[in-house]
Design a protein around this motif. Structure first.
Motif, PDB file in Angstrom:
ATOM      1  N   ARG A  88       0.805  -1.216   0.000  1.00 17.88           N
ATOM      2  CA  ARG A  88       0.000   0.000   0.000  1.00 17.88           C
ATOM      3  C   ARG A  88       0.848   1.281   0.000  1.00 17.88           C
ATOM      4  NH1 ARG A  88      -5.455   1.792   0.434  1.00 17.88           N
ATOM      5  NH2 ARG A  88      -5.263   3.988  -0.104  1.00 17.88           N
ATOM      6  N   PRO A  89       1.902   1.406   0.815  1.00 14.48           N
ATOM      7  CA  PRO A  89       2.713   2.623   0.720  1.00 14.48           C
ATOM      8  C   PRO A  89       3.348   2.815  -0.663  1.00 14.48           C
ATOM      9  CG  PRO A  89       3.124   1.547   2.811  1.00 14.48           C
ATOM     10  CD  PRO A  89       2.303   0.602   1.991  1.00 14.48           C
ATOM     11  N   VAL A  90       3.763   1.725  -1.301  1.00 11.62           N
ATOM     12  CA  VAL A  90       4.313   1.822  -2.650  1.00 11.62           C
ATOM     13  C   VAL A  90       3.227   2.280  -3.626  1.00 11.62           C
ATOM     14  CG1 VAL A  90       5.280   0.504  -4.582  1.00 11.62           C
ATOM     15  CG2 VAL A  90       6.122   0.120  -2.247  1.00 11.62           C
ATOM     16  N   PHE A  91       2.055   1.693  -3.510  1.00 13.50           N
ATOM     17  CA  PHE A  91       0.932   2.083  -4.358  1.00 13.50           C
ATOM     18  C   PHE A  91       0.637   3.582  -4.211  1.00 13.50           C
ATOM     19  CE2 PHE A  91      -3.678   2.912  -4.396  1.00 13.50           C
ATOM     20  CZ  PHE A  91      -3.998   2.589  -5.707  1.00 13.50           C
ATOM     21  N   ASP A  92       0.535   4.053  -2.983  1.00 20.18           N
ATOM     22  CA  ASP A  92       0.247   5.468  -2.752  1.00 20.18           C
ATOM     23  C   ASP A  92       1.335   6.361  -3.361  1.00 20.18           C
ATOM     24  OD1 ASP A  92      -2.094   4.867  -1.381  1.00 20.18           O
ATOM     25  OD2 ASP A  92      -1.150   4.956   0.597  1.00 20.18           O
ATOM     26  N   PHE A  93       2.582   5.917  -3.250  1.00 23.03           N
ATOM     27  CA  PHE A  93       3.693   6.690  -3.811  1.00 23.03           C
ATOM     28  C   PHE A  93       3.606   6.754  -5.334  1.00 23.03           C
ATOM     29  CE2 PHE A  93       8.028   6.660  -5.615  1.00 23.03           C
ATOM     30  CZ  PHE A  93       8.447   7.919  -5.195  1.00 23.03           C
ATOM     31  N   TYR A  94       3.249   5.624  -5.958  1.00 17.04           N
ATOM     32  CA  TYR A  94       3.124   5.609  -7.415  1.00 17.04           C
ATOM     33  C   TYR A  94       2.010   6.548  -7.873  1.00 17.04           C
ATOM     34  CZ  TYR A  94       6.454   1.899  -8.442  1.00 17.04           C
ATOM     35  OH  TYR A  94       7.604   1.176  -8.614  1.00 17.04           O
ATOM     36  N   VAL A  95       0.891   6.522  -7.175  1.00 17.87           N
ATOM     37  CA  VAL A  95      -0.220   7.406  -7.538  1.00 17.87           C
ATOM     38  C   VAL A  95       0.198   8.862  -7.416  1.00 17.87           C
ATOM     39  CG1 VAL A  95      -2.552   8.147  -6.919  1.00 17.87           C
ATOM     40  CG2 VAL A  95      -1.992   5.713  -6.929  1.00 17.87           C
ATOM     41  N   GLU A  96       0.820   9.208  -6.301  1.00 17.81           N
ATOM     42  CA  GLU A  96       1.234  10.594  -6.093  1.00 17.81           C
ATOM     43  C   GLU A  96       2.320  11.011  -7.091  1.00 17.81           C
ATOM     44  OE1 GLU A  96      -0.467  12.630  -4.168  1.00 17.81           O
ATOM     45  OE2 GLU A  96      -1.725  10.863  -3.819  1.00 17.81           O
ATOM     46  N   THR A  97       3.209  10.083  -7.436  1.00 18.94           N
ATOM     47  CA  THR A  97       4.258  10.395  -8.412  1.00 18.94           C
ATOM     48  C   THR A  97       3.656  10.684  -9.781  1.00 18.94           C
ATOM     49  OG1 THR A  97       5.900   9.060  -7.231  1.00 18.94           O
ATOM     50  CG2 THR A  97       6.333   9.530  -9.555  1.00 18.94           C
ATOM     51  N   LEU A  98       2.703   9.858 -10.198  1.00 19.39           N
ATOM     52  CA  LEU A  98       2.058  10.093 -11.484  1.00 19.39           C
ATOM     53  C   LEU A  98       1.311  11.427 -11.476  1.00 19.39           C
ATOM     54  CD1 LEU A  98       1.366   9.074 -14.330  1.00 19.39           C
ATOM     55  CD2 LEU A  98      -0.651   7.965 -13.337  1.00 19.39           C
ATOM     56  N   LYS A  99       0.613  11.715 -10.386  1.00 18.12           N
ATOM     57  CA  LYS A  99      -0.109  12.987 -10.302  1.00 18.12           C
ATOM     58  C   LYS A  99       0.843  14.177 -10.377  1.00 18.12           C
ATOM     59  CE  LYS A  99      -4.175  11.414  -7.699  1.00 18.12           C
ATOM     60  NZ  LYS A  99      -4.926  11.524  -6.431  1.00 18.12           N
ATOM     61  N   ARG A 100       2.026  14.020  -9.793  1.00 18.63           N
ATOM     62  CA  ARG A 100       3.012  15.112  -9.817  1.00 18.63           C
ATOM     63  C   ARG A 100       3.588  15.304 -11.216  1.00 18.63           C
ATOM     64  NH1 ARG A 100       8.525  14.735  -9.159  1.00 18.63           N
ATOM     65  NH2 ARG A 100       8.378  12.620  -8.283  1.00 18.63           N
ATOM     66  N   LEU A 101       3.891  14.205 -11.899  1.00 14.49           N
ATOM     67  CA  LEU A 101       4.538  14.282 -13.209  1.00 14.49           C
ATOM     68  C   LEU A 101       3.549  14.533 -14.342  1.00 14.49           C
ATOM     69  CD1 LEU A 101       7.014  11.268 -12.860  1.00 14.49           C
ATOM     70  CD2 LEU A 101       7.535  13.694 -12.576  1.00 14.49           C
ATOM     71  N   ALA A 102       2.340  14.003 -14.196  1.00 13.05           N
ATOM     72  CA  ALA A 102       1.331  14.129 -15.264  1.00 13.05           C
ATOM     73  C   ALA A 102      -0.031  14.336 -14.610  1.00 13.05           C
ATOM     74  CB  ALA A 102       1.329  12.886 -16.146  1.00 13.05           C
TER      75      ALA A 102
END
Length: 280
Positions: free
Chosen positions: A182-196
């Protein structure tokens, strides 16, 4: 939360066989029937592979054409998404079905480990597949097995190789690749939102992780993938009786989080797809 949730059903894949679960659809007619049931249960995207008579995977364009024709007839409006994955062929064969102009196709933009082999996606092949999708008006679904794949997809979009907004799928739970954490999942979501920031996203959980990825995505405002390609069971002791049963389970989670299940029209609008062929 009122944002409609897209449900993608991965109906067959390249790995699961009838010996794993008799409900796995292999022939074209079986796949059409199984997809029709999933469509009626709420799925608006069909992620498609094709098989030989002995259940081995193939990239045969003729089989993809027959499947697409059947899906357009029996599931009018449903989004047809072909797989360009590496289990079914090598090199240019992986994109040989793109001239058929499906609505979407999967695209993995980098390599990673699988349980017993390397899933090879060299840059020249990725660039060629992306160019073929552009040529035929096919919208890519970026299958992200690794953090670097998110960054690569964003870079390709910025230089015009991929259309925007991106549609990115986080694939989690494959052994030796991205864990279902779950922490990895949340990080991926936030990373995508930041980049795109305008990107749409979904998640696919493999095996027992399917249901938890479904819930994480629905809770966090994303979209979901389910189906017998990724998971043949409802739980440890019970085989899934159909793709439709897995779709209904995802739809129940949408109801839990008060999110409507996206219709095929809403799905086309969210992703920015062309109008469905032959549907008023």
């Amino acid at each position: 939360m009122t944002e409609p949730c897209i449900i993608c059903v991965a109906i067959t894949g390249s790995v699961a066989r009838k010996s794993d679960n008799p409900a796995v659809p292999v022939t074209i007619s079986e796949q059409i029937e199984s997809t029709h049931q999933a469509f009626e249960a709420g799925a608006s995207i069909a992620h498609c592979h094709v098989r030989n008579d002995d259940e081995t995977p193939t990239s045969d364009p003729d089989k993809f054409a027959k499947l697409a024709d059947g899906l357009r007839k029996h599931c009018p409006g449903m989004i047809i998404q072909f797989s360009t994955g590496g289990r079914s062929g090598a090199g240019a064969a992986r994109g040989g079905m793109l001239p058929l102009k499906p609505d979407m196709a999967s695209l993995t933009v980098g390599s990673n480990n699988f349980p017993t082999r390397v899933y090879e996606n060299p840059p020249d092949l990725v660039d060629w597949l992306a160019s073929e999708m552009q040529k035929y008006g096919v919208v890519p679904e970026i299958e992200a097995f690794d953090l670097s794949h998110i960054f690569q997809a964003v870079a390709m979009a910025k230089n015009g190789q991929l259309p925007t907004p991106l549609y990115v799928q986080f694939v989690m739970g494959v052994k030796n690749a991205m864990p279902a954490d779950r922490p990895v999942f949340d990080f991926y979501v936030e990373t995508l939102k930041r980049l795109a920031p305008d990107a749409n996203w979904c998640g696919a959980g493999v095996g027992r992780h399917q249901i938890e990825l479904n819930e994480w995505c629905i809770e966090k405002g994303g979209h979901v993938r389910t189906g017998l390609e990724d998971n043949v069971r409802l739980d440890r002791d019970l085989l899934a009786p159909s793709n439709a049963a897995l779709v209904r389970r995802a739809a129940e989670l949408c109801e839990k989080y008060e999110r409507p299940v996206a219709t095929w029209r809403q799905t086309r609008d969210i992703i920015g797809l062309r109008e469905a062929e032959g549907v008023a």
